[in-house]
Enzyme design. Structure first.
Site, PDB file in Angstrom:
ATOM      1  N   ASP A  38       0.849  -1.194   0.000  1.00 29.34           N
ATOM      2  CA  ASP A  38       0.000   0.000   0.000  1.00 29.34           C
ATOM      3  C   ASP A  38       0.888   1.249   0.000  1.00 29.34           C
ATOM      4  O   ASP A  38       1.626   1.495   0.963  1.00 29.34           O
ATOM      5  CB  ASP A  38      -0.909  -0.030   1.241  1.00 29.34           C
ATOM      6  N   ASP A 132      -3.284   2.523  -5.659  1.00 28.87           N
ATOM      7  CA  ASP A 132      -2.116   2.534  -4.776  1.00 28.87           C
ATOM      8  C   ASP A 132      -1.944   1.276  -3.954  1.00 28.87           C
ATOM      9  O   ASP A 132      -1.195   1.269  -2.997  1.00 28.87           O
ATOM     10  CB  ASP A 132      -2.181   3.754  -3.856  1.00 28.87           C
ATOM     11  N   GLU A 133      -2.645   0.208  -4.314  1.00 30.17           N
ATOM     12  CA  GLU A 133      -2.552  -1.015  -3.522  1.00 30.17           C
ATOM     13  C   GLU A 133      -2.432  -2.238  -4.425  1.00 30.17           C
ATOM     14  O   GLU A 133      -2.863  -2.205  -5.571  1.00 30.17           O
ATOM     15  CB  GLU A 133      -3.823  -1.217  -2.679  1.00 30.17           C
TER      16      GLU A 133
HETATM   17 MG   LIG Z   1      -2.532   3.965   0.155  1.00 23.81          MG
END
Ligand SMILES: [Mg+2]
Length: 416
Positions: A38, A132-133
């Site tokens: 993350d 974003d992961e």
């Molecule tokens: Mg994040």
């Protein structure tokens, strides 16, 4: 087991050609090591790569104006009580000195693609979850001696930092939900491995609201029943949970007990691009040094291309100058290419053009990307000279490849 090992090895070497069913078979037969990656304060972090003046000051990326909302708050702004999904007006009341930046989704998508590509370069078992992961199954690599989960995670964190300038928090656990809770737990810039078999113990003392599937309403209902921690939820009577919350209640209990068995849903399709980047410990200003680095990158990416057994038509070069400005230049060819001998001159030409225009600027990062894959596999180019020469070039490259495979990429290099 030998066959499984072979499949797993093929999976690693030729990601694009392995079917989903084979991977599941591999996944089922070993202790699962699922990592959740993350990126920390993603939108803010990207803005900071491009504009270092934003480092160490409170930043709110979001839509300004009376009805605007915060998309990401920097950790400095979070200390004032700012957070994502908050009304921008409210966030600015809490932290009036915060710098507000409108989101640039195109730019974030570029960084996101590059982030996912870095993970995919190491293993095909990657399930992107939003920009974003990503969930990554590290079991297969470990079972085949291709890297212990914690070292692969640290290596990938370093690659993401070196290539993109972004920090990423990671947790390795036995299931996807535990890994996700764990990566939030170690943020920012943290890395945690929960030892095999101890997921439930790790979760037990955390508040129920740390579970992504427990929203405010669900949380309130649980609190009213005296259920505060994930451990208490894990011990709650299943019948009662089902009656009160239906299937969602049972599913959440399963996650609280760390018994979730969902697998990585990796992308079955083929990759759209491949890229290689290097960030230099000191900015490079001599053209010869910069071109030498490009040569290395071109060799490395041509190896990747050869592994994929495909050909491409578009070559791009990315430069981050010493003042952090990033430019990308690309060229699409009329014919498809597949070797370093063909890729390198194009990349070199793109780079030299920029170096001539920007004589006084240092280079902080250099990258090379290949995209626009064609269906032709190793088709001989029509316009690059006699066929015999092309065939000879191919056999030289194959020999070099074999040596690289055995001794590493510094062992031998073409002499031109
Ligand atoms: Mg994040």
């Amino acid at each position: 087991m030998r066959i499984l090992k072979f499949i797993a090895y093929s999976v690693v070497r030729h990601a694009a050609f392995v079917g989903y069913d084979e991977l599941e078979a591999v996944d089922d037969c070993m202790d699962r090591r699922i990592a959740h990656f993350d990126l920390d304060a993603f939108y803010v972090a990207v803005e900071r790569v491009e504009n270092p003046k934003l480092i160490n000051v409170p930043v709110l990326v979001g839509w300004p104006g009376a009805r605007g909302v915060v998309a990401t708050a920097s950790y400095e702004a979070r200390q004032y009580g700012c957070h994502s999904a908050q009304a921008m007006r409210q966030a600015l009341q809490k932290c009036p000195e915060a710098i507000v930046i409108s989101p640039n989704m195109t730019k974030y998508r570029e960084y996101s693609d590059a982030f996912h590509e870095i993970l995919l370069e190491r293993t095909p078992l990657v399930e992107p979850a939003g920009l974003d992961e990503a969930y990554v199954d590290l079991s297969v690599l470990a079972a085949n001696g291709l890297g212990e989960p914690i070292s692969v995670a640290q290596e990938l964190r370093q690659t993401v930092l070196n290539s993109l300038g972004l920090t990423v928090s990671v947790c390795i656990a036995g299931s996807k939900p535990t890994a996700k809770i764990g990566s939030a737990y170690v943020k920012p810039d943290g890395c945690l491995e929960i030892p095999i078999g101890t997921d439930a113990a790790f979760l037990s003392t955390l508040p129920v609201r740390t579970m992504p599937s427990v929203g405010p309403k669900f949380q309130r209902a649980l609190l009213e029943m005296g259920i505060n921690t994930i451990g208490e939820l894990a011990d709650t009577d299943s019948k009662w949970l089902e009656m009160r919350f239906g299937r969602q209640g049972l599913l959440t209990k399963k996650r609280a007990q760390a018994k979730d068995t969902s697998v990585i849903r990796h992308l079955p399709g083929q990759r759209k691009s491949i890229s290689r980047e290097s960030t230099f410990s000191e900015d490079l200003s001599m053209a010869t040094d910069i071109l030498a680095q490009l040569f290395k990158l071109s060799e490395a990416i041509s190896n990747d291309l050869r592994d994929s057994r495909r050909a491409i038509r578009t070559i791009s070069v990315k430069i981050r100058w010493s003042d952090f400005e990033v430019i990308t230049r690309q060229r699409t060819l009329e014919h498809s290419v597949h070797s370093h001998k063909q890729v390198h001159p194009v990349a070199k030409d793109l780079l030299e053009t920029e170096l001539k225009i920007n004589r006084s600027r240092g280079v902080r990062l250099l990258g090379i990307g290949l995209s626009n894959f064609t269906d032709e596999q190793f088709q001989l180019p029509l316009v690059s000279g006699p066929t015999e020469r092309v065939i000879r070039d191919k056999s030289i490259e194959t020999a070099i490849q074999k040596i690289h495979g055995k001794f590493g990429s510094d062992a031998i290099r073409r002499g031109h």
